[in-house]
Design a protein around this motif. Structure first.
Motif, mmCIF file in Angstrom:
data_model
loop_
_atom_site.group_PDB
_atom_site.id
_atom_site.type_symbol
_atom_site.label_atom_id
_atom_site.label_comp_id
_atom_site.label_asym_id
_atom_site.label_seq_id
_atom_site.Cartn_x
_atom_site.Cartn_y
_atom_site.Cartn_z
ATOM 1 N N ASP A 24 0.831 -1.405 -0.039
ATOM 2 C CA ASP A 24 0.116 -0.082 0.100
ATOM 3 C C ASP A 24 0.853 1.320 -0.077
ATOM 4 O OD1 ASP A 24 -2.560 -1.250 0.006
ATOM 5 O OD2 ASP A 24 -2.288 -1.486 2.081
ATOM 6 N N ALA A 25 2.009 1.214 0.629
ATOM 7 C CA ALA A 25 2.962 2.357 0.642
ATOM 8 C C ALA A 25 3.558 2.750 -0.527
ATOM 9 C CB ALA A 25 4.091 2.016 1.765
ATOM 10 N N GLY A 26 3.789 1.559 -1.437
ATOM 11 C CA GLY A 26 4.289 1.698 -2.715
ATOM 12 C C GLY A 26 3.152 2.072 -3.767
ATOM 13 N N ARG A 27 2.026 1.695 -3.567
ATOM 14 C CA ARG A 27 0.978 2.330 -4.385
ATOM 15 C C ARG A 27 0.557 3.723 -4.302
ATOM 16 N NH1 ARG A 27 -4.423 -1.154 -3.921
ATOM 17 N NH2 ARG A 27 -4.855 0.186 -5.359
ATOM 18 N N LEU A 28 0.806 3.975 -2.846
ATOM 19 C CA LEU A 28 0.421 5.364 -2.550
ATOM 20 C C LEU A 28 1.500 6.394 -2.978
ATOM 21 C CD1 LEU A 28 -0.897 5.196 1.396
ATOM 22 C CD2 LEU A 28 -1.819 6.434 -0.778
ATOM 23 N N ALA A 29 2.788 5.947 -2.872
ATOM 24 C CA ALA A 29 3.883 6.665 -3.456
ATOM 25 C C ALA A 29 3.642 6.861 -5.001
ATOM 26 C CB ALA A 29 5.210 5.975 -3.207
ATOM 27 N N ALA A 30 3.310 5.940 -5.607
ATOM 28 C CA ALA A 30 2.792 6.292 -7.064
ATOM 29 C C ALA A 30 1.823 6.963 -7.290
ATOM 30 C CB ALA A 30 2.595 4.852 -7.654
ATOM 31 N N LEU A 31 0.746 7.034 -6.339
ATOM 32 C CA LEU A 31 -0.448 7.660 -6.812
ATOM 33 C C LEU A 31 -0.249 9.352 -6.401
ATOM 34 C CD1 LEU A 31 -3.502 8.326 -6.766
ATOM 35 C CD2 LEU A 31 -3.645 7.679 -4.334
ATOM 36 N N ALA A 32 0.820 9.794 -5.265
ATOM 37 C CA ALA A 32 1.160 10.860 -4.744
ATOM 38 C C ALA A 32 2.175 11.551 -5.654
ATOM 39 C CB ALA A 32 1.434 11.070 -3.427
ATOM 40 N N HIS A 33 2.591 11.177 -6.765
ATOM 41 C CA HIS A 33 3.841 11.408 -7.445
ATOM 42 C C HIS A 33 3.338 12.489 -8.359
ATOM 43 C CE1 HIS A 33 8.014 11.004 -8.708
ATOM 44 N NE2 HIS A 33 7.520 11.488 -9.862
ATOM 45 N N PHE A 34 3.428 13.802 -7.881
ATOM 46 C CA PHE A 34 3.041 15.124 -8.739
ATOM 47 C C PHE A 34 3.982 16.069 -8.671
ATOM 48 C CE2 PHE A 34 -1.017 13.194 -7.337
ATOM 49 C CZ PHE A 34 -1.712 13.364 -8.533
ATOM 50 N N CYS A 35 4.072 17.263 -9.730
ATOM 51 C CA CYS A 35 5.042 18.121 -9.694
ATOM 52 C C CYS A 35 4.614 19.017 -8.620
ATOM 53 C CB CYS A 35 5.206 18.971 -11.204
ATOM 54 S SG CYS A 35 5.750 17.729 -12.444
ATOM 55 N N ASN A 36 5.431 19.936 -8.151
ATOM 56 C CA ASN A 36 5.214 20.986 -7.228
ATOM 57 C C ASN A 36 4.241 22.033 -7.853
ATOM 58 O OD1 ASN A 36 5.559 23.519 -5.580
ATOM 59 N ND2 ASN A 36 6.776 22.333 -4.655
ATOM 60 N N PRO A 37 3.233 22.406 -7.162
ATOM 61 C CA PRO A 37 2.197 23.385 -7.894
ATOM 62 C C PRO A 37 2.977 24.638 -8.300
ATOM 63 C CG PRO A 37 1.412 22.759 -5.719
ATOM 64 C CD PRO A 37 2.710 21.472 -6.042
ATOM 65 N N MET A 38 3.673 25.134 -7.149
ATOM 66 C CA MET A 38 4.287 26.425 -7.254
ATOM 67 C C MET A 38 5.271 26.339 -8.522
ATOM 68 S SD MET A 38 3.216 28.403 -4.948
ATOM 69 C CE MET A 38 1.466 27.783 -5.338
ATOM 70 N N THR A 39 5.765 25.436 -8.789
ATOM 71 C CA THR A 39 6.679 25.285 -10.009
ATOM 72 C C THR A 39 5.974 25.423 -11.113
ATOM 73 O OG1 THR A 39 8.235 23.826 -8.674
ATOM 74 C CG2 THR A 39 8.461 23.674 -11.296
ATOM 75 N N ILE A 40 4.900 24.881 -11.234
ATOM 76 C CA ILE A 40 4.042 24.805 -12.391
ATOM 77 C C ILE A 40 3.460 26.103 -12.573
ATOM 78 C CG2 ILE A 40 1.872 23.967 -13.507
ATOM 79 C CD1 ILE A 40 2.352 21.393 -12.356
ATOM 80 N N LEU A 41 2.982 26.755 -11.675
ATOM 81 C CA LEU A 41 2.379 28.106 -11.623
ATOM 82 C C LEU A 41 3.235 29.265 -11.860
ATOM 83 C CD1 LEU A 41 -0.703 27.712 -8.945
ATOM 84 C CD2 LEU A 41 -0.863 27.614 -11.242
ATOM 85 N N VAL A 42 4.298 29.263 -10.987
ATOM 86 C CA VAL A 42 5.131 30.558 -10.902
ATOM 87 C C VAL A 42 6.379 30.236 -12.011
ATOM 88 C CG1 VAL A 42 6.769 31.804 -9.571
ATOM 89 C CG2 VAL A 42 4.703 30.980 -8.520
ATOM 90 N N VAL A 43 7.093 29.161 -11.977
ATOM 91 C CA VAL A 43 7.980 29.014 -12.714
ATOM 92 C C VAL A 43 7.953 28.798 -14.229
ATOM 93 C CG1 VAL A 43 10.254 27.497 -13.085
ATOM 94 C CG2 VAL A 43 9.582 28.071 -10.784
ATOM 95 N N ILE A 44 6.934 27.863 -14.541
ATOM 96 C CA ILE A 44 6.579 27.535 -15.836
ATOM 97 C C ILE A 44 5.499 28.573 -16.215
ATOM 98 C CG2 ILE A 44 5.587 25.576 -17.402
ATOM 99 C CD1 ILE A 44 6.632 23.624 -15.249
ATOM 100 N N GLY A 45 4.374 28.765 -15.648
ATOM 101 C CA GLY A 45 3.503 29.511 -16.151
ATOM 102 C C GLY A 45 3.876 30.907 -16.437
ATOM 103 N N THR A 46 4.424 31.611 -15.215
ATOM 104 C CA THR A 46 4.838 33.193 -15.431
ATOM 105 C C THR A 46 6.228 33.215 -15.807
ATOM 106 O OG1 THR A 46 3.353 33.205 -13.503
ATOM 107 C CG2 THR A 46 4.962 34.971 -13.726
ATOM 108 N N GLY A 47 7.225 32.315 -15.456
ATOM 109 C CA GLY A 47 8.561 32.650 -15.949
ATOM 110 C C GLY A 47 8.908 31.980 -17.155
ATOM 111 N N LEU A 48 8.335 30.828 -17.632
ATOM 112 C CA LEU A 48 8.932 30.471 -18.705
ATOM 113 C C LEU A 48 7.546 30.585 -19.852
ATOM 114 C CD1 LEU A 48 10.179 26.760 -18.047
ATOM 115 C CD2 LEU A 48 11.224 28.846 -18.407
ATOM 116 N N LEU A 49 6.311 30.590 -19.826
ATOM 117 C CA LEU A 49 5.569 31.013 -20.624
ATOM 118 C C LEU A 49 4.997 32.305 -20.498
ATOM 119 C CD1 LEU A 49 3.546 27.593 -20.210
ATOM 120 C CD2 LEU A 49 5.224 28.171 -22.031
ATOM 121 N N HIS A 50 5.417 33.132 -19.691
ATOM 122 C CA HIS A 50 4.882 34.458 -19.335
ATOM 123 C C HIS A 50 3.459 34.909 -19.468
ATOM 124 C CE1 HIS A 50 9.184 35.273 -20.048
ATOM 125 N NE2 HIS A 50 9.133 34.660 -20.950
ATOM 126 N N LYS A 51 2.441 33.515 -19.059
ATOM 127 C CA LYS A 51 1.244 33.632 -18.866
ATOM 128 C C LYS A 51 0.849 32.817 -18.106
ATOM 129 C CE LYS A 51 0.030 36.243 -22.102
ATOM 130 N NZ LYS A 51 -0.301 37.793 -22.046
#
Length: 409
Positions: A125-152
């Motif tokens: 169950d710990a292994g399945r949970l680790a696979a389930l909870a494997h996401f990118c950091n939302p701040m990286t997506i919103l700030v770094v990628i959305g604002t910094g790289l895509l400028h939107k």
């Protein structure tokens, strides 16, 4: 028995030869062109220090403290119906899922490993949970990628929503093929829930959550000073490991793209190996259509790169996380993210025309992409946003659990 030992020895010998030869070739490539390798290492070090370290360190420390103080078990009581009926996992896994969605990898894997170490989760169950909870950091997506790289910023919000939805859909798809809802895990991993289930069913759900948290904290037994010291030490060790992976794969990416296979698209190798470098490369590459660029970027974020895979797998080695299961989950997550992005592109682009100019049809100068956001300067505000996201996720999942809990099936 002797035959099996001979086969294992033979496989180990071939693995040693192949890995040693690959390491030797990589050293030769670096020695033959030290300047590009040095620049790649410097870029990766800036990326780790300015973005990865400040965005993950507070959450990794807080996760350790919250698990020891029983918050994971309290939230698990709130999310128990959803986790059991949808993902067929113990209810305490709800906190691990929220941690992964809020803090990003490898925080989810570290939370699952911590609960397994305390005896609250079975290894499977710990292994399945680790696979389930494997996401990118939302701040990286919103700030770094959305604002910094895509400028939107609008593009960042779209990427984050698709990232979460596709990840949950992939986990639900895998749960359809699970044999059981892990009832045994609940008996072994959370005895306080099972032993008092009949009694607790009559209590208000908030009181049950508080009692579960108190029980878990008593079983942990560590003082706050000892807990804080161990949490900081373990979190820094995890981040040092993460930095080592990022540096290694940055050099490997530069070697592969610059010397061995330069004819491939510039974003392909980074997309396979490392998520941050992939986002930087995809955002600066030329695409025939904005929808395709966004879909490729979404797929790369869902895949997260072999570097991220190894980070989570290394934290879960004691729990025995299946490499095949983890990679299959990542592959399905990537495909779903790509398809969902293409499917919703037209309605979303009509609602928010500001997303479209974020994409280019011609390459840009890569010198502009050398700059990295520095999360240290805005750390308090970023933590506030992450905290708000965490509370919203808990509220949303709790509401889903209440609705699912009313279903008698």
């Amino acid at each position: 028995m002797n035959k099996d030992n001979a086969v294992k020895s033979s496989n180990g010998l071939w693995n040693t030869i192949l890995l040693g030869a690959a390491a030797f070739l990589l050293v030769l490539a670096v020695v033959s062109a030290p300047e590009p390798a040095f620049q790649a290492t410097l870029q990766a070090l800036k990326l780790w220090w300015n973005i990865v370290f400040p965005s993950l360190l507070p959450f990794l420390v807080l996760v350790e403290i919250l698990i020891a103080y029983g918050w994971a078990h309290g939230v698990g009581v709130l999310l128990d119906p959803m986790m059991k009926k949808i993902f067929k996992l113990p209810g305490t896994g709800g906190w691990v899922l929220i941690t992964g969605m809020t803090a990003g990898f490898p925080a989810g894997a570290q939370a699952a490993a911590g609960m397994h170490k305390q005896g609250e989760l079975r290894a499977v169950d710990a292994g399945r949970l680790a696979a389930l909870a494997h996401f990118c950091n939302p701040m990286t997506i919103l700030v770094v990628i959305g604002t910094g790289l895509l400028h939107k910023p609008e593009a960042g919000y779209l990427l984050l929503i698709v990232h979460w939805i596709s990840g949950l859909l992939a986990a639900w798809t895998f749960s359809l093929f699970s044999k059981s809802p892990s009832a045994e895990a609940g008996k072994k991993g959370a005895p306080f829930v099972n032993d008092r289930m009949n009694e607790w069913a009559k209590r208000p759900i908030l009181r049950r959550a508080a009692s579960a948290a108190l029980d878990a904290h008593r079983r942990d037994g560590r003082s706050f000073g000892k807990l804080l010291g161990e949490s900081v030490t373990r979190s820094v060790q995890t981040l040092m490991m993460t930095g080592g992976f990022i540096l290694f794969f940055a050099v490997l990416t530069r070697v592969l793209t610059g010397q061995l296979i330069p004819q491939l698209p510039s974003y392909l190798v980074p997309g396979i190996l490392e998520a941050h470098l992939a986002a930087q490369s995809i955002s600066s590459s030329a695409f025939q259509a904005g929808a395709l660029q966004l879909a490729v970027l979404s797929a790369a974020l869902a895949w997260t790169g072999i570097s991220a895979h190894l980070q989570s797998l290394s934290l879960m080695r004691e729990a025995g996380l299946s490499w095949r299961y983890f990679m299959a989950k990542r592959f399905l997550h990537s495909i779903l993210a790509f398809v969902i992005t293409l499917a919703i592109w037209k309605p979303v682009s009509t609602l928010s025309a500001g997303i479209v100019p974020a994409f280019r049809t011609e390459p840009i100068d890569h010198a502009d992409t050398e700059q990295f956001f520095n999360f240290w300067s805005g750390l308090p505000s970023f933590l506030q946003v992450q905290g708000m996201i965490c509370l919203l996720l808990i509220a949303a999942f709790w509401l889903c659990s209440r609705l699912i809990g009313r279903d008698p099936r």
